[in-house]
Design an enzyme around this catalytic site. Structure first.
Site, PDB file in Angstrom:
ATOM      1  N   CYS A  50      47.939  51.395  61.392  1.00 23.50           N
ATOM      2  CA  CYS A  50      47.305  50.119  61.756  1.00 23.50           C
ATOM      3  C   CYS A  50      46.268  50.339  62.858  1.00 23.50           C
ATOM      4  CB  CYS A  50      48.371  49.137  62.232  1.00 23.50           C
ATOM      5  SG  CYS A  50      47.692  47.680  63.030  1.00 23.50           S
ATOM      6  N   CYS A  53      47.502  48.519  66.291  1.00 22.46           N
ATOM      7  CA  CYS A  53      48.704  48.897  67.043  1.00 22.46           C
ATOM      8  C   CYS A  53      48.324  49.735  68.279  1.00 22.46           C
ATOM      9  CB  CYS A  53      49.667  49.684  66.149  1.00 22.46           C
ATOM     10  SG  CYS A  53      50.749  48.634  65.142  1.00 22.46           S
ATOM     11  N   HIS A 113      53.551  44.983  65.658  1.00 20.81           N
ATOM     12  CA  HIS A 113      52.882  44.845  64.371  1.00 20.81           C
ATOM     13  C   HIS A 113      53.550  43.780  63.497  1.00 20.81           C
ATOM     14  CE1 HIS A 113      50.366  46.452  61.106  1.00 20.81           C
ATOM     15  NE2 HIS A 113      51.411  46.293  60.315  1.00 20.81           N
ATOM     16  N   ASN A 153      42.380  34.203  61.039  1.00 26.47           N
ATOM     17  CA  ASN A 153      42.626  34.241  59.597  1.00 26.47           C
ATOM     18  C   ASN A 153      43.964  34.899  59.421  1.00 26.47           C
ATOM     19  OD1 ASN A 153      40.206  33.235  58.661  1.00 26.47           O
ATOM     20  ND2 ASN A 153      39.232  35.243  58.747  1.00 26.47           N
ATOM     21  N   SER A 161      42.450  41.155  57.208  1.00 26.43           N
ATOM     22  CA  SER A 161      42.443  42.553  56.787  1.00 26.43           C
ATOM     23  C   SER A 161      43.708  43.272  57.224  1.00 26.43           C
ATOM     24  CB  SER A 161      41.225  43.248  57.391  1.00 26.43           C
ATOM     25  OG  SER A 161      41.295  43.185  58.813  1.00 26.43           O
ATOM     26  N   HIS A 164      48.841  42.671  61.445  1.00 26.75           N
ATOM     27  CA  HIS A 164      49.068  42.729  62.900  1.00 26.75           C
ATOM     28  C   HIS A 164      48.546  41.424  63.527  1.00 26.75           C
ATOM     29  CE1 HIS A 164      49.777  45.416  66.472  1.00 26.75           C
ATOM     30  NE2 HIS A 164      49.313  44.293  67.000  1.00 26.75           N
ATOM     31  N   HIS A 166      46.617  38.878  65.246  1.00 25.19           N
ATOM     32  CA  HIS A 166      45.349  38.959  65.970  1.00 25.19           C
ATOM     33  C   HIS A 166      44.459  37.788  65.582  1.00 25.19           C
ATOM     34  CE1 HIS A 166      44.197  40.547  62.013  1.00 25.19           C
ATOM     35  NE2 HIS A 166      42.939  40.293  62.319  1.00 25.19           N
ATOM     36  N   GLN A 168      40.056  36.411  65.992  1.00 18.15           N
ATOM     37  CA  GLN A 168      38.700  36.845  66.304  1.00 18.15           C
ATOM     38  C   GLN A 168      38.015  35.798  67.178  1.00 18.15           C
ATOM     39  OE1 GLN A 168      36.182  38.632  63.358  1.00 18.15           O
ATOM     40  NE2 GLN A 168      37.786  38.500  61.804  1.00 18.15           N
TER      41      GLN A 168
HETATM   42  P1  H2U Z   1      40.309  39.953  60.145  1.00 19.33           P
HETATM   43  O1  H2U Z   1      41.696  40.427  59.905  1.00 19.33           O
HETATM   44  O2  H2U Z   1      40.218  38.457  60.389  1.00 19.33           O
HETATM   45  O3  H2U Z   1      39.370  40.472  59.101  1.00 19.33           O
HETATM   46  O4  H2U Z   1      39.815  40.619  61.531  1.00 19.33           O
HETATM   47  C1  H2U Z   1      39.769  41.987  61.736  1.00 19.33           C
HETATM   48  C2  H2U Z   1      38.466  42.340  62.436  1.00 19.33           C
HETATM   49  O5  H2U Z   1      38.639  43.630  63.016  1.00 19.33           O
HETATM   50  C3  H2U Z   1      37.266  42.432  61.510  1.00 19.33           C
HETATM   51  O6  H2U Z   1      36.275  41.529  61.947  1.00 19.33           O
HETATM   52  C4  H2U Z   1      37.443  44.342  62.932  1.00 19.33           C
HETATM   53  C5  H2U Z   1      36.787  43.879  61.660  1.00 19.33           C
HETATM   54  O7  H2U Z   1      35.387  43.965  61.783  1.00 19.33           O
HETATM   55  N1  H2U Z   1      37.759  45.775  62.985  1.00 19.33           N
HETATM   56  C6  H2U Z   1      37.388  46.497  64.109  1.00 19.33           C
HETATM   57  O8  H2U Z   1      36.751  45.961  65.009  1.00 19.33           O
HETATM   58  N2  H2U Z   1      37.748  47.817  64.204  1.00 19.33           N
HETATM   59  C7  H2U Z   1      38.424  48.502  63.231  1.00 19.33           C
HETATM   60  O9  H2U Z   1      38.753  49.637  63.405  1.00 19.33           O
HETATM   61  C8  H2U Z   1      38.752  47.817  61.960  1.00 19.33           C
HETATM   62  C9  H2U Z   1      38.472  46.353  61.882  1.00 19.33           C
HETATM   63 ZN    ZN Z   2      49.677  47.031  63.995  1.00 19.82          ZN
END
Ligand code: H2U
Ligand code: ZN
Length: 342
Positions: A50, A53, A113, A153, A161, A164, A166, A168
């Site tokens: 992840c 993490c 996580h 989201n 994505s 974990h 989180h 934005q």
């Molecule tokens: P979402 O799960 O809402 O997609 O948010 C994850 C965000 O994390 C996404 O905008 C960022 C992606 O650009 N990201 C990073 O900044 N670093 C990473 O290593 C992977 C994802």
């Molecule tokens: Zn994690």
């Protein structure tokens, strides 16, 4: 007045000026069909793959610190950049564009996580709220940042994505569409009634139990009269506060309490870690006073009938207006049932 639970009708969202079509005759019962549950994927407390993490490497080679509460970092793939020069063009009022600058950040809610807001303690959620408030201040005070959008989201169904916990933050030089519509409505209501639209709506719903989901001394959660998503909710504060950084310590605890309880109720509704997009709407940070602004939080969950059956915004909804069968009142009733189940 006609019967809102029988006749087809449309309802006005006074915050955006948009209408939603409601067709309660299509479902005299709020429930149709089978209710299947999705397989629950148990997450480990730590996932070595992840990128959120503690201690792990992110996509561009940076390592996360071994954080033990919350953790904020600049998005490695930001949609907005701070150094975008200011410029615009317009050809015949047809081809119109403006540059947009900003800052995108990611906020991890917990080192764990396997947690979600629904599974965090009120104290842990309070720490997240304090981070949101600090971020709002820190980003909002910058000259080129005129709006700070905090959003989560949750779940693959909403495009998240990573499970974990989180959210934005996208802080931008212009005010995006949704808060722009709300701001116009808040101003216009204040001009017409000399009162705040959400202070008034808070009072109205306090005395109309049918759309209430839960609440405490400081916050109330309702399925708004004009809800579009089947189990959409709106969190409204009792006090007229324009942004999260102006909430008192007691109000922040109250906000943590409703966030934890609401997400817990959602998870119980279909026995699944409930997907949604949530976002906090607050005053723009453009240097103006914004007495019209009353901060609030939207939850837009996609699920309709079960863990696997979601609402699609297609057809008439894309071409005409959003539509729903189950009324806001029936949805609130279902949520109240699962809220009292704990
Ligand atoms: P979402 O799960 O809402 O997609 O948010 C994850 C965000 O994390 C996404 O905008 C960022 C992606 O650009 N990201 C990073 O900044 N670093 C990473 O290593 C992977 C994802
Ligand atoms: Zn994690």
């Amino acid at each position: 007045m006609f019967n809102l639970s029988e006749s087809a009708h449309r309802r006005l969202n006074p915050l955006t000026g948009e209408w939603v079509l409601v067709s309660p005759h299509r479902t005299q019962r709020p429930w149709l069909g089978q209710v299947e549950t999705a397989a629950v994927e148990a997450q480990p407390a730590y996932d070595p793959t992840c990128y959120l993490c503690p201690g792990n490497e992110r996509a561009r080679g940076v390592h996360n610190p071994k954080y033990d509460s919350t953790f904020v970092f600049d998005n490695d793939f930001p949609a907005l950049l701070s150094d975008t020069p200011n410029s615009d063009f317009n050809e015949k009022d047809l081809i119109v564009a403006q540059t947009e600058s900003g800052i995108c950040r990611v906020v991890c809610f917990s080192p764990r996580h396997d947690l979600t807001l629904a599974r965090m303690t009120p104290q842990e959620i309070r720490a997240v709220i304090d981070v949101w408030a600090d971020q709002f201040r820190d980003l909002g005070k910058r000259d080129h940042i005129n709006y700070v959008q905090i959003f989560e989201n949750r779940g693959a169904a909403m495009g998240a994505s990573n499970p974990h916990p989180h959210c934005q933050i996208w802080a931008s030089s212009s005010v995006p569409n949704e808060p722009t519509k709300e701001q116009l409505s808040m101003r216009s209501y204040k001009d017409r009634h000399d009162r705040c639209i959400l202070c008034e709506y808070f009072l109205y719903e306090s005395t109309h139990s049918e759309r209430q989901v839960l609440g405490n001394e400081h916050f109330q959660v309702v399925v708004p009269f004009w809800a579009v998503w089947p189990f959409e909710t709106l969190i409204i504060g009792k006090r007229h506060v324009a942004d999260i950084s102006a909430l008192s310590p007691e109000e922040r605890d109250g906000y943590a309490d409703v966030l934890g309880k609401l997400t817990g109720c959602y998870d119980r509704l279909f026995n699944v870690s409930f997907p949604y997009s949530m976002g906090i709407h607050e005053r723009p940070t453009d240097g103006e006073a914004h007495p019209e602004w009353h901060m609030h939080t939207h939850f837009y969950p996609p699920l309709l009938r079960s863990a696997t059956i979601r609402k699609f915004m297609v057809g008439f909804e894309m071409m005409g207006s959003p539509q729903r069968d189950i009324t806001a009142e029936a949805a609130a009733g279902r949520l109240r049932e699962v809220c009292s189940m704990k």
